[in-house]
Scaffold this motif. Structure first.
Motif: not given
Ligand code: ADE
Length: 236
Positions: A89-93, A139-154
């Motif tokens: 589950i992609l989330t900045p948290a 729950e997974l974050s790709i970095g300490d910044y907030v994206l518009g959603g989890g697609e790019v993080a995926t």
């Protein structure tokens, strides 16, 4: 050879068009991986096919409803023969994506990526799937910044994982010396190719020496210097 299945759940399936390109596109063509993309909205009810609602407790933004997520994930689980499923589950948290985690996930049999939008997904989705013995939830974050959603993080997470799957890279030796794969999270030394002079800049002479021991020592020193500059510890 391994064949890892990826199921992606999103309200923007078109985000994933780049998966047909380059390394990942080839890996799928060669049967090393298999990727299925699911539109969350197909699980939504009502004329508006709404997938979100206002947060309990108040506050700004919208939260993704558990109902369509539950249906979409259940459907993906039912369609998979894997014994264990990794639900990401992609989330900045979330826990931070690292090379070590990518390596661990490259041994998975089945990865499900839940791409949240807005203020994220109702937390009961995480809680519910944590209770299933055949599902590992992260729950997974790709970095300490907030994206518009989890697609790019995926996309980022998938690329980091897929290039580690045996058979995906033409030359698997390129994996052994690269940044973050070395002990103590050392980053890689700088690389150079032809021409030997470019815009007045010379390739370091040692690299032209043919002396492998010297080259190895120079590279180790450069890697240590670069790593130190980033503020990381290096081995003595
Ligand atoms: N969704 C929004 N921001 C994110 C981040 N940094 N990592 C993963 N998913 C996210």
């Amino acid at each position: 050879m391994s064949n890892i299945s990826f199921d992606l759940i999103t309200i923007f399936p078109d985000y994933f068009a780049p998966l047909k390109l380059s390394l990942i596109g080839k890996a799928e063509e060669n049967g090393l991986i298999d990727i299925r993309i699911h539109d969350l909205r197909e699980q939504a009810h009502g004329v508006h096919k709404s997938v979100d609602d206002t947060p309990y407790g108040g506050g700004a933004g919208m939260v993704m409803s558990p109902e369509p997520w539950g249906k979409a994930i259940d459907q993906v689980l039912a369609g998979s023969a894997a014994a264990i499923h990794d639900l990401i589950i992609l989330t900045p948290a979330g826990e931070k994506l690292t090379q070590k985690l990518a390596e661990e996930l490259s041994h998975s049999e089945h990865l499900i990526f839940a791409c949240g939008r807005y203020e994220g997904i109702d937390f009961r989705v995480t809680e519910y799937y944590q209770t299933l013995p055949n599902v590992r939830v992260r729950e997974l974050s790709i970095g300490d910044y907030v994206l518009g959603g989890g697609e790019v993080a995926t996309l980022v997470t998938m690329e980091a994982i897929i290039r580690l799957i045996p058979g995906v890279l033409g030359n698997p030796e390129s994996l052994t010396e690269e940044s973050h794969s070395l002990p103590d999270d050392v980053v890689e030394y700088p690389n150079f190719t032809k021409p030997a002079t470019w815009r007045g800049l010379e390739v370091p002479e040692v690299l032209l020496s043919g002396n492998h021991a010297l080259i190895k020592a120079w590279r180790a020193d450069q890697a240590a210097q670069r790593t130190a500059k980033l503020g990381r510890l290096t081995r003595e």
